[in-house]
Design a protein around this motif. Structure first.
Motif, short mmCIF file in Angstrom:
data_model
loop_
_atom_site.label_atom_id
_atom_site.label_comp_id
_atom_site.label_asym_id
_atom_site.label_seq_id
_atom_site.Cartn_x
_atom_site.Cartn_y
_atom_site.Cartn_z
N PRO A 87 0.80 -1.23 0.00
CA PRO A 87 0.00 0.00 0.00
C PRO A 87 0.84 1.28 0.00
CG PRO A 87 0.05 -0.96 2.21
CD PRO A 87 0.79 -1.91 1.31
N ASN A 88 0.20 2.37 -0.36
CA ASN A 88 0.74 3.71 -0.14
C ASN A 88 -0.05 4.35 1.00
OD1 ASN A 88 2.68 4.00 -2.22
ND2 ASN A 88 1.07 4.40 -3.72
N ILE A 89 0.68 5.02 1.88
CA ILE A 89 0.05 5.64 3.05
C ILE A 89 0.32 7.14 3.04
CG2 ILE A 89 0.39 5.81 5.55
CD1 ILE A 89 0.81 2.84 5.44
N ARG A 96 -6.88 7.94 -5.78
CA ARG A 96 -6.44 6.56 -6.04
C ARG A 96 -5.03 6.27 -5.55
NH1 ARG A 96 -3.13 7.67 -10.39
NH2 ARG A 96 -3.78 9.63 -11.35
N TRP A 97 -4.25 7.28 -5.22
CA TRP A 97 -2.87 7.04 -4.79
C TRP A 97 -2.77 6.35 -3.43
CZ3 TRP A 97 0.39 12.13 -5.71
CH2 TRP A 97 0.65 12.26 -7.09
N PHE A 98 -3.75 6.59 -2.56
CA PHE A 98 -3.56 6.19 -1.16
C PHE A 98 -4.55 5.13 -0.70
CE2 PHE A 98 -1.82 10.49 -1.50
CZ PHE A 98 -0.50 10.17 -1.20
N ASP A 99 -4.03 4.16 0.07
CA ASP A 99 -4.85 3.10 0.64
C ASP A 99 -5.25 3.44 2.07
OD1 ASP A 99 -4.51 1.13 -1.62
OD2 ASP A 99 -2.44 1.66 -1.16
N ALA A 100 -4.51 4.33 2.71
CA ALA A 100 -4.87 4.80 4.06
C ALA A 100 -4.39 6.23 4.21
CB ALA A 100 -4.23 3.93 5.12
N VAL A 101 -5.19 7.02 4.93
CA VAL A 101 -4.83 8.42 5.22
C VAL A 101 -4.89 8.59 6.73
CG1 VAL A 101 -5.47 10.84 4.87
CG2 VAL A 101 -5.80 9.19 3.01
N PHE A 102 -3.74 8.85 7.34
CA PHE A 102 -3.69 9.08 8.79
C PHE A 102 -3.57 10.58 9.03
CE2 PHE A 102 -2.27 4.71 8.27
CZ PHE A 102 -2.98 4.06 9.26
N ASP A 117 4.28 12.24 3.42
CA ASP A 117 4.05 13.13 4.55
C ASP A 117 3.87 14.56 4.03
OD1 ASP A 117 5.17 15.11 6.36
OD2 ASP A 117 7.02 13.98 6.56
N TYR A 118 2.66 15.14 4.29
CA TYR A 118 2.42 16.51 3.82
C TYR A 118 1.29 17.17 4.61
CZ TYR A 118 2.30 20.48 0.67
OH TYR A 118 2.38 21.75 0.15
N HIS A 119 1.39 18.50 4.75
CA HIS A 119 0.37 19.25 5.50
C HIS A 119 -0.79 19.68 4.59
CE1 HIS A 119 3.35 22.27 4.09
NE2 HIS A 119 2.27 22.94 3.76
N GLY A 120 -1.18 18.78 3.71
CA GLY A 120 -2.31 19.02 2.82
C GLY A 120 -2.60 17.69 2.17
N CYS A 121 -3.83 17.55 1.62
CA CYS A 121 -4.10 16.24 1.01
C CYS A 121 -5.10 16.31 -0.12
CB CYS A 121 -4.58 15.25 2.07
SG CYS A 121 -6.08 15.75 2.92
N THR A 148 0.18 1.30 15.33
CA THR A 148 -1.13 1.29 14.65
C THR A 148 -0.94 1.26 13.13
OG1 THR A 148 -2.15 2.54 16.43
CG2 THR A 148 -3.26 2.63 14.30
N ILE A 149 -0.01 2.07 12.64
CA ILE A 149 0.20 2.14 11.18
C ILE A 149 0.81 0.83 10.68
CG2 ILE A 149 1.43 3.33 9.33
CD1 ILE A 149 1.19 5.91 11.01
N ILE A 150 1.77 0.30 11.42
CA ILE A 150 2.41 -0.94 10.98
C ILE A 150 1.41 -2.10 10.99
CG2 ILE A 150 4.18 -2.66 11.63
CD1 ILE A 150 5.92 -0.22 12.42
N GLN A 151 0.57 -2.14 12.02
CA GLN A 151 -0.46 -3.19 12.05
C GLN A 151 -1.45 -3.03 10.89
OE1 GLN A 151 -1.98 -2.80 16.04
NE2 GLN A 151 -0.10 -3.65 16.91
#
Ligand SMILES: Nc1ncnc2c1ncn2[C@@H]1O[C@H](COP(=O)(O)OP(=O)(O)O)[C@@H](O)[C@H]1O
Length: 176
Positions: free
Chosen positions: A9-11, A92-98, A82-86, A163-166
């Protein structure tokens, strides 16, 4: 549901400046062998910064150029971005957004220690109070992939990394 176009995945780790995005992203990348992509650094490295914005005391980002470069970098998965905007990234780029969160008092001290003052400091504190990045993430990605991480103290840092690794391990089990 269509299967994702990548085998890892991409996070995306987002939030107000100072909440701890880079700290978390770096440590997750160390433990997973994912590639840490600091968008501000990529923008500098690939000359995606245009004229200087005097009000916000920072250069203006050439988003189109940056997106073209990131498209290739993210294609195979295995990235912690890692960015202060999303909102300007393709969904479609991301599988999870924390979305990393920090209370105002702690955030104020971190940003002051970084040398932020005046409008820059107060705008960033307001950004966190108004949950701007959380709302941006919720408006830009499916609700089930957007997760909040509270990050004030060291114990929470370790918990957040776990949490992220799990989450990554679970994603692999479910998608391979
Ligand atoms: N959970 C935490 N506990 C204590 N300090 C933290 C924690 N997370 C981050 N920090 C500190 O907060 C500051 C800002 O973190 P940083 O990762 O640079 O934030 P961002 O990338 O969101 O701007 C750094 O000095 C970092 O060491």
């Amino acid at each position: 549901m269509a299967s994702p176009p990548r085998s890892v995945p991409n996070i995306l780790i987002t939030g107000t400046p100072g909440v701890g995005k880079s700290t978390i992203a770096r440590l997750v990348a160390d433990r997973t062998k994912f590639t840490w992509r600091e968008v501000s650094k990529l923008a500098e490295e690939y000359s995606c910064l245009d004229e200087y914005d005097a009000e916000y005391q920072c250069p203006v980002l050439n988003e189109d150029k940056l997106l073209d470069i990131m498209e290739g970098l993210l294609a195979k998965g295995g990235n912690v971005v890692d960015y202060h905007g999303c909102e300007f990234f393709p969904e479609r780029w991301f599988d999870a957004v924390f979305v990393v969160r920090t209370n105002n008092t702690v955030l104020y001290d971190r940003l002051a220690a970084r040398g932020y003052t005046g409008k820059k400091l107060s705008d960033n504190i307001q950004c966190e109070i108004f949950e701007t990045l959380l709302e941006e993430a919720q408006a830009s990605y499916k609700p089930e992939i957007v997760m909040e991480l509270q990050n004030e103290v060291e114990d929470q840092l370790q918990q957040n990394i776990n949490t992220i690794i799990q989450w990554i391990e679970r994603w692999k089990e479910e998608n391979l």
